[in-house]
Design a protein around this motif. Structure first.
Motif, PDB file in Angstrom:
ATOM      1  N   GLY A   1       0.760  -1.245   0.000  1.00 11.46           N
ATOM      2  CA  GLY A   1       0.000   0.000   0.000  1.00 11.46           C
ATOM      3  C   GLY A   1       0.789   1.294   0.000  1.00 11.46           C
ATOM      4  N   ASP A   2       2.033   1.262   0.469  1.00  6.77           N
ATOM      5  CA  ASP A   2       2.841   2.486   0.424  1.00  6.77           C
ATOM      6  C   ASP A   2       4.318   2.109   0.265  1.00  6.77           C
ATOM      7  OD1 ASP A   2       3.923   1.874   3.008  1.00  6.77           O
ATOM      8  OD2 ASP A   2       2.129   2.734   3.931  1.00  6.77           O
ATOM      9  N   THR A   3       5.137   3.142   0.139  1.00  3.15           N
ATOM     10  CA  THR A   3       6.567   2.918  -0.125  1.00  3.15           C
ATOM     11  C   THR A   3       7.212   2.058   0.953  1.00  3.15           C
ATOM     12  OG1 THR A   3       6.595   5.096  -1.115  1.00  3.15           O
ATOM     13  CG2 THR A   3       8.732   4.120  -0.632  1.00  3.15           C
ATOM     14  N   GLY A   4       6.858   2.337   2.221  1.00  2.00           N
ATOM     15  CA  GLY A   4       7.455   1.586   3.319  1.00  2.00           C
ATOM     16  C   GLY A   4       7.126   0.102   3.215  1.00  2.00           C
ATOM     17  N   LYS A   5       5.881  -0.209   2.846  1.00  2.35           N
ATOM     18  CA  LYS A   5       5.474  -1.615   2.757  1.00  2.35           C
ATOM     19  C   LYS A   5       6.147  -2.297   1.565  1.00  2.35           C
ATOM     20  CE  LYS A   5       1.104  -1.098   5.165  1.00  2.35           C
ATOM     21  NZ  LYS A   5      -0.355  -0.964   5.027  1.00  2.35           N
ATOM     22  N   ILE A   6       6.269  -1.571   0.468  1.00  2.00           N
ATOM     23  CA  ILE A   6       6.941  -2.159  -0.698  1.00  2.00           C
ATOM     24  C   ILE A   6       8.400  -2.467  -0.365  1.00  2.00           C
ATOM     25  CG2 ILE A   6       7.786  -1.643  -3.028  1.00  2.00           C
ATOM     26  CD1 ILE A   6       5.166  -0.314  -3.591  1.00  2.00           C
ATOM     27  N   LEU A   7       9.044  -1.531   0.321  1.00  9.14           N
ATOM     28  CA  LEU A   7      10.455  -1.755   0.665  1.00  9.14           C
ATOM     29  C   LEU A   7      10.601  -2.885   1.682  1.00  9.14           C
ATOM     30  CD1 LEU A   7      11.710   1.929   0.649  1.00  9.14           C
ATOM     31  CD2 LEU A   7      12.542   0.074  -0.821  1.00  9.14           C
ATOM     32  N   ALA A   8       9.634  -3.002   2.595  1.00  8.75           N
ATOM     33  CA  ALA A   8       9.693  -4.093   3.580  1.00  8.75           C
ATOM     34  C   ALA A   8       9.580  -5.440   2.863  1.00  8.75           C
ATOM     35  CB  ALA A   8       8.569  -3.937   4.608  1.00  8.75           C
TER      36      ALA A   8
ATOM     37  N   ALA B   1      10.342  -5.974  -0.257  1.00  7.22           N
ATOM     38  CA  ALA B   1      11.574  -6.121  -1.045  1.00  7.22           C
ATOM     39  C   ALA B   1      12.709  -6.647  -0.175  1.00  7.22           C
ATOM     40  CB  ALA B   1      11.952  -4.782  -1.678  1.00  7.22           C
ATOM     41  N   ARG B   2      12.784  -6.152   1.067  1.00  6.80           N
ATOM     42  CA  ARG B   2      13.838  -6.628   1.971  1.00  6.80           C
ATOM     43  C   ARG B   2      13.646  -8.104   2.299  1.00  6.80           C
ATOM     44  NH1 ARG B   2      13.644  -1.315   4.085  1.00  6.80           N
ATOM     45  NH2 ARG B   2      11.953  -1.846   5.509  1.00  6.80           N
ATOM     46  N   ARG B   3      12.390  -8.522   2.489  1.00  9.87           N
ATOM     47  CA  ARG B   3      12.143  -9.920   2.842  1.00  9.87           C
ATOM     48  C   ARG B   3      12.554 -10.838   1.688  1.00  9.87           C
ATOM     49  NH1 ARG B   3       6.913  -9.951   4.153  1.00  9.87           N
ATOM     50  NH2 ARG B   3       7.277  -9.707   6.372  1.00  9.87           N
ATOM     51  N   VAL B   4      12.146 -10.511   0.470  1.00  4.50           N
ATOM     52  CA  VAL B   4      12.467 -11.404  -0.652  1.00  4.50           C
ATOM     53  C   VAL B   4      13.966 -11.373  -0.959  1.00  4.50           C
ATOM     54  CG1 VAL B   4      10.146 -11.238  -1.614  1.00  4.50           C
ATOM     55  CG2 VAL B   4      11.910  -9.726  -2.484  1.00  4.50           C
ATOM     56  N   THR B   5      14.574 -10.231  -0.769  1.00  2.00           N
ATOM     57  CA  THR B   5      16.008 -10.127  -1.048  1.00  2.00           C
ATOM     58  C   THR B   5      16.821 -10.963  -0.059  1.00  2.00           C
ATOM     59  OG1 THR B   5      15.707  -7.934  -1.983  1.00  2.00           O
ATOM     60  CG2 THR B   5      17.940  -8.509  -1.305  1.00  2.00           C
ATOM     61  N   ARG B   6      16.399 -10.940   1.217  1.00  2.00           N
ATOM     62  CA  ARG B   6      17.069 -11.763   2.223  1.00  2.00           C
ATOM     63  C   ARG B   6      17.040 -13.243   1.824  1.00  2.00           C
ATOM     64  NH1 ARG B   6      14.935  -8.725   6.299  1.00  2.00           N
ATOM     65  NH2 ARG B   6      13.186 -10.143   6.551  1.00  2.00           N
ATOM     66  N   LEU B   7      15.866 -13.687   1.377  1.00  2.00           N
ATOM     67  CA  LEU B   7      15.736 -15.089   0.955  1.00  2.00           C
ATOM     68  C   LEU B   7      16.665 -15.400  -0.212  1.00  2.00           C
ATOM     69  CD1 LEU B   7      11.897 -15.769   0.891  1.00  2.00           C
ATOM     70  CD2 LEU B   7      13.621 -17.018   2.206  1.00  2.00           C
ATOM     71  N   ALA B   8      16.689 -14.494  -1.173  1.00  2.00           N
ATOM     72  CA  ALA B   8      17.518 -14.720  -2.355  1.00  2.00           C
ATOM     73  C   ALA B   8      18.996 -14.719  -1.978  1.00  2.00           C
ATOM     74  CB  ALA B   8      17.219 -13.658  -3.412  1.00  2.00           C
ATOM     75  N   GLN B   9      19.361 -13.862  -1.034  1.00  2.00           N
ATOM     76  CA  GLN B   9      20.765 -13.815  -0.599  1.00  2.00           C
ATOM     77  C   GLN B   9      21.167 -15.099   0.118  1.00  2.00           C
ATOM     78  OE1 GLN B   9      20.500 -10.099   1.465  1.00  2.00           O
ATOM     79  NE2 GLN B   9      21.528  -8.949  -0.168  1.00  2.00           N
TER      80      GLN B   9
ATOM     81  N   ALA C   1      12.351  -1.561  -6.299  1.00  5.93           N
ATOM     82  CA  ALA C   1      12.613  -1.562  -4.852  1.00  5.93           C
ATOM     83  C   ALA C   1      13.696  -2.583  -4.519  1.00  5.93           C
ATOM     84  CB  ALA C   1      11.331  -1.869  -4.082  1.00  5.93           C
ATOM     85  N   ILE C   2      13.607  -3.759  -5.131  1.00  7.32           N
ATOM     86  CA  ILE C   2      14.631  -4.795  -4.907  1.00  7.32           C
ATOM     87  C   ILE C   2      15.972  -4.298  -5.463  1.00  7.32           C
ATOM     88  CG2 ILE C   2      15.329  -7.163  -5.465  1.00  7.32           C
ATOM     89  CD1 ILE C   2      12.242  -7.791  -5.649  1.00  7.32           C
TER      90      ILE C   2
END
Ligand code: ASP
Ligand code: MG
Length: 241
Positions: A13-20, A22-30, A83-84
């Motif tokens: 719904g907002d930039t903060g949620k999109i970035l949150a 993005a951080r979750r999926v990026t952590r998994l990928a890392q 965002a990612i």
């Protein structure tokens, strides 16, 4: 490990949620997982698109409604990929047709038939996170189709089935599946685990937490789903056999 994570409209719904997210999926990928992210249109976008279309033509052609409505998810996909990217991880956004999601020709309520081509697999093998626009595919004659309201869940389950993902998580604004709508009934109780058939009965009785076809597809392909809160990421409800 291959993981599908779907994010609903309120969870983007907002930039903060999109970035949150993005951080979750990026952590998994890392950590070495191959991650496919399925996104819905942000917030109330789809409702707004439907209202705007009705304002110019209350009986607009179904083909054009699909072309128009599918744009909501496409915006989310581009934004999520950027965002990612801002976190320094490679990501690629894909529309339904770029991903190869072939449907029948029922505009506004299309069914997914197959995953054509290997675009997603290729992107994953190149080490990217694949961000797929939910709710849409390509039908006969290469026309854009949409899957019916709430259909991004079905995109996620279909991709999990076609790509043989080990995990399919549906992130939403509630922390699982309840026996009644927890936003209206404070006394509602949450399931730790629920069967496909019981979940389908809840949907029949009005539960909107999952698209009905996503549960049927999960049952038919033996995909275990998890419905969980995008805000906390805490373990949610398992929907399974
Ligand atoms: N954006 C679409 C809808 O509002 C699809 C979805 O969110 O799953 O119905
Ligand atoms: Mg939904």
């Amino acid at each position: 490990m291959r993981i599908v994570q779907k994010y609903g409209g309120t969870s983007l719904g907002d930039t903060g949620k999109i970035l949150a997210a993005a951080r979750r999926v990026t952590r998994l990928a890392q950590q070495g997982a191959q991650v496919i992210v399925v996104v819905s249109a942000q917030g109330q976008t789809t409702d707004e698109l439907i209202a705007a279309a009705a304002a110019v033509n209350p009986r607009g052609a179904a083909r054009e409604m699909d072309a128009y409505m599918a744009a909501g998810e496409q915006l989310s996909a581009g934004l999520m990929a950027m965002a990612i990217g801002s976190l320094g991880f490679p990501a690629v956004s894909l529309t339904g047709w770029q991903a190869g999601l072939v449907t029948d020709g029922v505009h506004g309520n299309a069914r997914i038939l197959e995953l054509r081509g290997d675009r997603i697999r290729r992107e994953l093998e190149q080490g990217k996170i694949a961000v797929v626009a939910g709710f849409q595919g390509v039908g006969p004659g290469d026309d854009i189709t949409t899957l019916g309201r709430g259909g991004s869940d079905t995109t996620a389950v279909a991709l999990a089935a076609f790509l043989k993902a080990e995990v399919c998580q549906i992130f939403t604004d509630v922390d699982g599946v309840y026996d009644r709508d927890p936003r209206r009934y404070p006394g509602a109780t949450r399931f730790g685990r629920i069967s496909y058939d019981r979940m389908l009965r809840l949907i029949e009785n009005g539960a909107q937490v999952l698209h009905d076809r996503s549960v049927e597809l999960a049952r038919d392909h033996g995909i275990t789903l998890e419905v969980l809160s995008a805000a906390t990421g805490a373990p949610g409800t398992i929907v399974g056999p």
